[in-house]
Design a protein around this motif. Structure first.
Motif, PDB file in Angstrom:
ATOM      1  N   ILE A   7       0.853  -1.195   0.000  1.00 49.16           N
ATOM      2  CA  ILE A   7       0.000   0.000   0.000  1.00 49.16           C
ATOM      3  C   ILE A   7       0.888   1.244   0.000  1.00 49.16           C
ATOM      4  O   ILE A   7       1.884   1.309   0.727  1.00 49.16           O
ATOM      5  CB  ILE A   7      -0.907   0.001   1.251  1.00 49.16           C
ATOM      6  N   LEU A   8       0.513   2.203  -0.832  1.00 52.25           N
ATOM      7  CA  LEU A   8       1.254   3.467  -0.874  1.00 52.25           C
ATOM      8  C   LEU A   8       0.413   4.562  -0.206  1.00 52.25           C
ATOM      9  O   LEU A   8      -0.744   4.786  -0.588  1.00 52.25           O
ATOM     10  CB  LEU A   8       1.541   3.851  -2.332  1.00 52.25           C
ATOM     11  N   ILE A   9       1.021   5.217   0.789  1.00 46.24           N
ATOM     12  CA  ILE A   9       0.342   6.327   1.475  1.00 46.24           C
ATOM     13  C   ILE A   9       0.924   7.633   0.933  1.00 46.24           C
ATOM     14  O   ILE A   9       2.148   7.817   0.926  1.00 46.24           O
ATOM     15  CB  ILE A   9       0.579   6.247   3.005  1.00 46.24           C
ATOM     16  N   VAL A  10       0.036   8.521   0.463  1.00 46.03           N
ATOM     17  CA  VAL A  10       0.497   9.810  -0.077  1.00 46.03           C
ATOM     18  C   VAL A  10      -0.122  10.919   0.765  1.00 46.03           C
ATOM     19  O   VAL A  10      -1.351  11.120   0.735  1.00 46.03           O
ATOM     20  CB  VAL A  10       0.078   9.992  -1.554  1.00 46.03           C
ATOM     21  N   PRO A  14       3.465  14.444   7.945  1.00 46.29           N
ATOM     22  CA  PRO A  14       4.154  13.233   8.418  1.00 46.29           C
ATOM     23  C   PRO A  14       3.364  12.495   9.494  1.00 46.29           C
ATOM     24  O   PRO A  14       3.390  11.259   9.547  1.00 46.29           O
ATOM     25  CB  PRO A  14       5.483  13.753   8.973  1.00 46.29           C
ATOM     26  N   LEU A  15       2.625  13.249  10.319  1.00 40.97           N
ATOM     27  CA  LEU A  15       1.876  12.607  11.403  1.00 40.97           C
ATOM     28  C   LEU A  15       0.769  11.702  10.829  1.00 40.97           C
ATOM     29  O   LEU A  15       0.592  10.564  11.273  1.00 40.97           O
ATOM     30  CB  LEU A  15       1.279  13.684  12.326  1.00 40.97           C
ATOM     31  N   ILE A  30       4.032  -1.265   3.615  1.00 46.37           N
ATOM     32  CA  ILE A  30       3.647   0.133   3.430  1.00 46.37           C
ATOM     33  C   ILE A  30       4.809   0.940   2.840  1.00 46.37           C
ATOM     34  O   ILE A  30       5.948   0.802   3.264  1.00 46.37           O
ATOM     35  CB  ILE A  30       3.253   0.777   4.797  1.00 46.37           C
ATOM     36  N   SER A  31       4.478   1.776   1.853  1.00 43.04           N
ATOM     37  CA  SER A  31       5.449   2.770   1.381  1.00 43.04           C
ATOM     38  C   SER A  31       4.798   4.131   1.556  1.00 43.04           C
ATOM     39  O   SER A  31       3.566   4.248   1.506  1.00 43.04           O
ATOM     40  CB  SER A  31       5.763   2.561  -0.092  1.00 43.04           C
ATOM     41  N   GLN A  32       5.633   5.144   1.767  1.00 45.47           N
ATOM     42  CA  GLN A  32       5.081   6.487   1.997  1.00 45.47           C
ATOM     43  C   GLN A  32       5.684   7.487   1.009  1.00 45.47           C
ATOM     44  O   GLN A  32       6.873   7.421   0.702  1.00 45.47           O
ATOM     45  CB  GLN A  32       5.445   6.976   3.402  1.00 45.47           C
ATOM     46  N   ARG A  56      -5.568  17.672  -0.247  1.00 48.01           N
ATOM     47  CA  ARG A  56      -4.891  18.977  -0.288  1.00 48.01           C
ATOM     48  C   ARG A  56      -3.418  18.815   0.074  1.00 48.01           C
ATOM     49  O   ARG A  56      -3.083  18.555   1.219  1.00 48.01           O
ATOM     50  CB  ARG A  56      -5.588  19.958   0.661  1.00 48.01           C
ATOM     51  N   MET A  57      -2.587  18.963  -0.939  1.00 46.98           N
ATOM     52  CA  MET A  57      -1.136  18.864  -0.733  1.00 46.98           C
ATOM     53  C   MET A  57      -0.497  19.981  -1.539  1.00 46.98           C
ATOM     54  O   MET A  57      -1.058  20.398  -2.564  1.00 46.98           O
ATOM     55  CB  MET A  57      -0.627  17.504  -1.238  1.00 46.98           C
TER      56      MET A  57
END
Ligand SMILES: Nc1nc2c(ncn2[C@@H]2O[C@H](COP(=O)(O)OP(=O)(O)OP(=O)(O)O)[C@@H](O)[C@H]2O)c(=O)[nH]1
Length: 300
Positions: A7-10, A14-15, A30-32, A56-57
């Motif tokens: 799973i990729l978290i985008v 950071p929290l 997990i990858s971030q 929103r990034m």
């Protein structure tokens, strides 16, 4: 052992990434990534099964990321869950309309995130299986015509765009009607499986792609080849089929089962679409049949 889903978290926060990581890392790899741009770069060289993205990034938003993912061959099928602090119906509707599979608002319940992720991964697994079944030939278990057409179209487009070379080899088993009539249809089936394996073995060694085109014809695609290297692969295919030593006593040309190969080799700056490329390979194959030649090459 079943594969552990990745799973990729985008998310730029950071929290949030750590909280999601803690929620899911017990069950998944997990990858971030801290931005959509970084996620796209990551996805160009890594396979993932599911993406969880903020909206929103700074720079590209989660919507921009979704839009891009849906246009790329290697990412359009990856399910995306949006996770956002916005509980506006408009935001949720927009994300779902753009192809996100789900929308979760922050703060989230870890149990609900876990359950939704599990459900979406189960659907993805089934879709992957269906995709595989729809692309593989039932008898020989190599790619079928559908996957061949897609692969050839994609490769023709890439070659035109990046000025690369491409060779298409059309391979036909000689006098197979006579083989079936003499040895029976199920012996014919067994023979097709053996030939498919032999062709696949040679093609994979040369980083190519091979498929069953129709009844007794196969097609192989080689990219960044030269006409010499394409002929070499064709000659190795002949050797591989010859070494199967399948007796064909009703063939007028050979005591064993044999094949004929037509090749079209396309060099840079070509504008042919996949149908034209196919026609050329077919005409090379017809010439091979007419003149009883093992290999006929057309340079384009
Ligand atoms: N056993 C078996 N035979 C098949 C299958 N698909 C097509 N065939 C048979 O393959 C034969 C192909 O015949 P043709 O296309 O005339 O080819 P050929 O006899 O090899 O003639 P040339 O191509 O001119 O050498 C036909 O008899 C088809 O019935 C299959 O899945 N299994």
């Amino acid at each position: 052992m079943p594969k552990i889903a990745r799973i990729l978290i985008v998310d730029d926060d950071p929290l949030n990434r750590v909280v999601l990581d803690n929620t899911l890392s017990e069950d998944y790899q997990i990858s971030q990534c801290e931005s959509a741009e970084q996620a796209l770069a990551f996805l160009s060289s890594h396979e993932v099964d599911l993406i969880i993205s903020d909206i929103r990034m700074p720079g590209m938003s989660g919507y921009d990321l979704l839009e891009k993912l849906k246009t790329q061959q290697h990412t359009y099928a990856i399910p995306v869950i949006i996770i956002s602090a916005s509980n506006s119906y408009n935001d949720e509707a927009k994300g779902l309309q753009m192809g996100a599979m789900d929308y979760i608002t922050k703060p989230f319940s870890p149990l609900i995130v876990k359950a939704r992720v599990k459900n979406h991964l189960a659907i993805k697994q089934k879709n992957d299986l269906l995709e595989k079944l729809a692309s593989i030939d039932g008898l020989t278990e190599i790619p079928n015509r559908r996957l061949l057409d897609e692969t050839l179209a994609r490769n023709c487009q890439m070659c035109a765009e990046y000025e690369k070379t491409l060779s298409l080899l059309l391979i036909d088993i000689d006098y197979f009607k006579e083989f079936n009539e003499f040895y029976g249809y199920s012996a014919g089936d067994e023979c097709l499986v053996k030939v498919a394996r032999a062709l696949e073995h040679v093609t994979i060694e040369h980083l190519g792609f091979v498929a069953r085109y129709d009844g007794v014809r196969f097609a192989a695609i080689l990219t960044e080849s030269t006409s010499d290297s394409a002929e070499k692969v064709a000659s190795q295919m002949h050797d591989a089929v010859d070494s199967l030593l399948i007796t064909h006593s009703t063939s007028p040309i050979c005591a064993h089962l044999s094949i004929s190969i037509g090749i079209v080799h396309i060099t840079t700056n070509f504008n042919d679409n996949e149908q034209q490329v196919f026609k050329l390979a077919d005409s090379a194959l017809q010439q091979a049949h007419q003149h009883q030649e093992r290999i006929v090459l057309i340079n384009r």
